[in-house]
Design an enzyme around this catalytic site. Structure first.
Site, PDB file in Angstrom:
ATOM      1  N   HIS A 767      59.640  -2.614  61.474  1.00  0.00           N
ATOM      2  CA  HIS A 767      59.859  -1.826  62.690  1.00  0.00           C
ATOM      3  C   HIS A 767      60.827  -0.691  62.360  1.00  0.00           C
ATOM      4  CE1 HIS A 767      58.689  -5.654  65.044  1.00  0.00           C
ATOM      5  NE2 HIS A 767      57.656  -4.839  64.910  1.00  0.00           N
ATOM      6  N   GLU A 770      64.447  -0.196  63.601  1.00  0.00           N
ATOM      7  CA  GLU A 770      65.444  -1.225  63.308  1.00  0.00           C
ATOM      8  C   GLU A 770      66.161  -0.908  62.000  1.00  0.00           C
ATOM      9  OE1 GLU A 770      62.748  -4.395  65.814  1.00  0.00           O
ATOM     10  OE2 GLU A 770      62.981  -4.732  63.680  1.00  0.00           O
ATOM     11  N   HIS A 864      64.896  -7.904  60.602  1.00  0.00           N
ATOM     12  CA  HIS A 864      64.655  -7.105  61.807  1.00  0.00           C
ATOM     13  C   HIS A 864      65.972  -6.746  62.488  1.00  0.00           C
ATOM     14  CE1 HIS A 864      60.207  -7.574  62.569  1.00  0.00           C
ATOM     15  NE2 HIS A 864      60.387  -8.389  61.540  1.00  0.00           N
ATOM     16  N   GLU A 949      67.198 -11.561  62.570  1.00  0.00           N
ATOM     17  CA  GLU A 949      67.476 -10.569  63.597  1.00  0.00           C
ATOM     18  C   GLU A 949      68.932 -10.170  63.537  1.00  0.00           C
ATOM     19  OE1 GLU A 949      65.264  -9.335  65.364  1.00  0.00           O
ATOM     20  OE2 GLU A 949      63.630 -10.770  65.631  1.00  0.00           O
TER      21      GLU A 949
END
Ligand SMILES: [Zn+2]
Length: 1016
Positions: A767, A770, A864, A949
């Site tokens: 992504h 990110e 991420h 994350e």
């Protein structure tokens, strides 16, 4: 009546209905009232159950129908009915059935001069109107007009009755039919005037409830589009705005201000974004998809957006219900491995990505000091110590090894793409001072200008040398020259070129100023009220570059975003120091506006500038919870402070009055947008600054970092190979790195150990928005190549395969979530398309290959960033936890599951300050079935398959509690993950035993947590 005979209450109720004289009726009413007053709500509910409402209603009908109804009985009866009816959800229907609805309305009409009686009627009427159909029945029989007669401008008399009438009116407006009628009767205007009248005459604030009730009516009326229009046309925005300003000045009027603000926000006319089309400015022709017509994009795409949830973006607290529905509880889907998505013969091509298996290590025997050719540059740059190596002052040609292709290509193309900054100051001649403004305009317009390398930039770079570890502006420039972008960028953003050092201090979460959102909303409303004050001047437009010319000599800020990872589509000056900004959609898309990165210049120091990003899409944001955007000042950088810092005050994120134009025929409501607003007070006038959603990290930065890394590592110790996984759609190479320890010799034993080390596969930045994931990856790469003893052990223990940027095209072109195909690549893993998602197709192919040669990774982790949560955490996969969480009745006792997936997160919880185990989750969701984590777990059988994350915001636990996250903490996380992998090595016996009987006694020391089903 079955059972042991009627209770006392039932006897009372039946006597009430039979009572023939008013005295006994009154007595019974008094008894009932005392009964109910003394007890709790339970008594009332008991009475309702025993037919109390009906009995009272019948008494009302009997009394009310008599030729001269006595208010002595009626008033207590109405009070009692109000009390009971308030708790009786079916009171409206019961009253309709008993014929007591219109009767009440008649009683009210007859007693307009009897205040006590009228108030009692109004209260009951309000209770009736809680049933929408009863409210409509009353409305159709003239109830609205009766109420309206009783509502008066400011008065000192009968305020109780006025209040009761307004409350009853508000209740009647629960019915849409009544609302429509009230709007058509012009009530909006009258209510507004009454509100203003009460407001201005109630200086001592004695009648707040009346004022609040009037707003309550307006709130109902403005639920209708016609009501909103009426309010606007009747000057309602102005009245509400003015009165609310006054309310804010006095204490205790918060509820009025809140209610009025809600109405104003609702009534602010929706406007489309000032754009010709929502589609991205950039489009890219896709292979094999000639039919993708921007305007015929499927509607469902847009419909789904509200539900759109990131791998990391689902607010579990809010969505508990949906989460559970989303859990995959089909055991066959969880346990059965599907057939490979491609023929096995295809896998042979990936053998080249395991150079460690084929390398012959001739050099280990021949010359102990020998270097691999790729490391020659390291020597050119001087000693091989851990410190940074930068340009040494000579001509560029002398700095490059002949093998360093991108650089030498650049030599022949001094005016080409990416060489912009080198020409900065070329017109400055001998001038020793570099003004950021000059620098900026120089390199913006230097497309073909400078052929000589300006001495000023040379001197600056010389001074800069050694300033930032693993960053080299010259290598950056040369790698950027080879980066292919849709817009054909010819300018580098200064921070990417010059480099970033974390500031020498940590930054706490921003404190939110009380009432900041309301004050921003008011400023927005003022635009509507005083349109003449709005400048409305486009100062930047990607699609109309000439718009910038008008800005050159004005006082307006100048904006720019046509550089790698840049995202700003349009900037409009709204007031002297306020700008609306619109972000670009992802390429080939009409949404995903989230990531921003732009340059701003022409500022005055010490003045707060308000920036509004007006087309944000997510319903909430960490910007409401302490997060600030990041700012980089060129002047500060030139003065020795090359830092991205958290900056901005008065930050908030709220729904605004812009909406997507709903296209004809789509039948869908236009999506509403959100504003992210923040104010920046620049330190220096005429500086050049950059603002971004998060610390930028470009594709060229990655390429540069890999080159710098290769120069610093010790080739005798580190086996480091950079290869290309594949080319992206735009033709950029997607790098894949192999890192492990060099074997000590070519002996069979050493080579055997070398080639049989378990494999760890790490990926990041699928992504593009990110960028935090890239900083974590930077930490991982640097640590793995370092001389730290743990890094040495790690290299001995594992072969690391790293794909640091799965979506280079997205990163380059400043998209937030998608690749050039307009698709989220982390939803393609199940069946990746070779042409549209080549990086995913080949990453998966490589995993199939590893599988096929018995070298399935021990750990897979995809990095991420998380926009709505704090801390760093892992998502993993567990069948048992998924079943437990879903409340499934399937018996999981017999199900064997390796609990090893919990080990790494638990280790990280102990060793990584930013990491929080309690935020981890191991549930397998249907909506995530095609993410890397789930596919690698299910199809490749990797037990330890994770999404990592990292917050964009900061931490609310541990050492960094209360602090915003910086690049240093992100990089540290990357190195801690590696350290965690070493601790995992102790359990390496588990390797390759994918399913073992639980529990695993050797599972580190803290396996007490391993079987806690719902510790998250
Ligand atoms: Zn993500």
């Amino acid at each position: 009546m079955a059972g042991p005979g009627p209770s006392g209450l039932e006897v009372l109720l039946s006597t009430l209905q039979d009572a023939s004289d008013s005295e006994s009726t009154l007595n019974i009413l008094n008894v009932l009232d005392e009964l109910l007053s003394a007890g709790t709500d339970r008594r009332i509910h008991y009475m309702i159950k025993k037919g109390g409402s009906e009995a009272l209603l019948r008494t009302l009908v009997n009394t009310g129908c008599s030729p001269s109804p006595s208010s002595t009985i009626l008033v207590p009866l109405l009070h009692l009915l109000t009390k009971v009816g308030h708790r009786d959800k079916k009171i409206g229907h019961k009253a309709e059935k008993a014929g007591a609805v219109l009767l009440l309305l008649d009683l009210l009409r007859q007693s307009l001069s009897d205040v006590k009686m009228a108030v009692a009627c109004l209260w009951l009427l309000r209770v009736y109107a809680s049933c929408v159909s009863t409210a409509a029945l009353l409305g159709k029989n003239g109830a609205l007009e009766v109420q309206f007669m009783l509502i008066a401008p400011h008065t000192k008399k009968h305020t109780r009755m006025v209040k009761a009438a307004i409350d009853a009116l508000a209740a009647l407006l629960n019915s849409k039919w009544n609302c429509r009628r009230a709007v058509s009767q012009g009530y909006v205007s009258s209510l507004l005037n009454m509100y203003e009248d009460w407001h201005s005459n109630d200086a001592e604030n004695k009648h707040i409830p009346i004022r609040r009730a009037l707003l309550h009516c307006l709130r109902h009326l403005t639920n209708l589009p016609a009501g909103r229009r009426a309010l606007e046309q009747d000057g309602g925005m102005e009245i509400l705005f003015r009165t609310t300003q006054a309310c804010l000045a006095s204490r205790g009027l918060e509820s009025l201000a809140k209610s009025a603000t809600q109405i104003m926000r609702k009534c602010y006319p929706k406007q489309p974004l000032p754009l010709r089309s929502d589609r991205s400015t950039y489009s890219f022709p896709l292979p094999g998809c000639p039919t993708l017509n921007p305007e015929s994009a499927p509607t469902s795409e847009d419909d789904n957006l509200e539900e759109e949830s990131d791998e990391e973006d689902t607010e579990i607290d809010d969505l508990d219900r949906e989460e559970d529905d989303d859990l995959e509880t089909d055991l066959t889907k969880l346990r059965t491995r599907p057939e490979p998505d491609r023929p096995l013969e295809e896998l042979g091509q990936y053998a080249r990505l395991c150079p460690e298996l084929h390398y012959d290590f001739q050099d280990l025997d021949s010359d102990p000091d020998g270097e691999e050719s790729s490391d020659e540059d390291g020597f050119l740059y001087g000693d091989a110590g851990p410190g940074p190596r930068f340009f040494s002052g000579g001509r560029r040609e002398d700095q490059r090894s002949p093998g360093s292709k991108p650089v030498s290509e650049n030599q022949g193309d001094p005016g080409g793409e990416g060489s912009g900054p080198s020409q900065a100051g070329s017109s400055g001649g001998p001038e020793p001072q570099l003004n950021p403004r000059d620098f900026h305009s120089q390199y913006l317009s230097s497309g073909t200008a400078g052929h000589e390398i300006p001495s000023m930039i040379e001197r600056l770079l010389e001074k800069h040398r050694g300033c930032i570890p693993s960053h080299d502006p010259r290598i950056y420039t040369s790698t950027a020259a080879n980066t292919k972008s849709i817009a054909g960028y010819s300018v580098l953003a200064f921070p990417d070129f010059w480099g970033h050092l974390p500031p020498p201090y940590r930054q706490p979460m921003a404190q939110r100023r009380q009432g900041v959102q309301r004050s921003k909303v008011f400023e927005d409303i003022q635009r509507l009220l005083s349109p003449a004050d709005v400048v409305d001047k486009v100062v930047f437009d990607l699609e109309a570059p000439s718009s910038q010319d008008t800005v050159e000599d004005s006082d307006s800020l100048r904006f720019y975003s046509k550089f790698e990872s840049g995202n700003l589509r349009k900037a409009i000056q709204v007031r002297s120091y306020e700008y609306d900004m619109i972000l670009n959609s992802d390429v080939n898309c009409s949404h995903y506006h989230h990531w921003f990165y732009f340059e701003v210049s022409g500022m005055k120091a010490g003045v707060p500038y308000r920036f509004n990003i007006i087309n944000c899409e997510k319903a909430n944001s960490q910007f409401n919870y302490g997060m600030q955007p990041v700012l980089y000042s060129v002047r500060e950088a030139l003065e020795g402070n090359p830092h991205w810092v958290r900056a901005g005050s008065d930050i908030c994120y709220y729904k605004n009055h812009f909406s997507q134009s709903s296209l004809p025929g789509r039948g869908q409501k236009g999506r509403t947008y959100y504003t992210l607003t923040f104010s920046v007070t620049f330190q220096h006038s005429e500086d050049v600054c950059y603002l971004a959603y998060h610390y930028p990290y470009t594709y060229s930065a990655l390429q540069m970092q890999l080159q710098c890394l290769q120069r610093t590592l010790d080739p005798l110790k580190v086996f480091f190979q950079q290869q290309t996984l594949c080319e992206t759609l735009a033709g950029n190479p997607c790098p894949i790195i192999t890192i492990t320890a060099q074997p000590p010799s070519r002996s069979w034993n050493h080579l055997h150990q070398f080639r049989n080390r378990p494999c760890v596969l790490l990926t990041a930045r699928v992504h593009p928005g990110e960028s935090n994931a890239s900083w974590v990856m930077k930490g991982t790469l640097e640590f793995l190549c370092s001389s730290h003893p743990v890094a040495e052990s790690l290299r001995d223990a594992y072969i690391f395969k790293i794909i640091p940027m799965l979506n280079p095209d997205g990163v380059i072109n400043g998209t937030h979530r998608c690749s050039l195909s307009g698709e989220d690549l982390n939803r393609q893993w199940m069946k990746p398309d070779l042409k549209l998602s080549p990086t995913i197709y080949h990453a998966k192919g490589f995993l199939y290959y590893l599988n096929s040669i018995g070298r399935t990774p021990l750990v897979f982790c995809d990095y991420h960033g998380h926009s709505r949560k704090k801390n760093v955490f892992l998502y993993g996969c567990s069948i048992k936890e998924t079943f437990w969480q879903s409340g499934s009745t399937v018996n999981t006792v017999a199900l064997k599951e390796d609990p090893g997936y919990r080990t790494l997160p638990k280790i990280l919880d102990k060793i990584a300050p930013a990491f929080a185990f309690q935020s981890c989750s191991f549930l397998v969701e249907k909506s995530r079935a095609s993410t890397a984590r789930v596919v690698v777990w299910r199809e490749m059988g990797v037990v330890r398959s994770y999404t990592m994350e990292s917050t964009y915001c900061g931490c609310d636990q541990g050492l960094y509690k209360g602090l915003q996250i910086g690049t240093q903490e992100l990089e540290e996380m990357g190195s801690k993950l590696c350290q965690g992998l070493l601790a995992l090595k102790r359990n390496s016996l588990l390797y390759s035993k994918l399913i073992i009987p639980a529990p695993a006694p050797g599972e580190l020391s803290d396996n007490r947590l391993d079987h806690k089903p719902n510790s998250i």
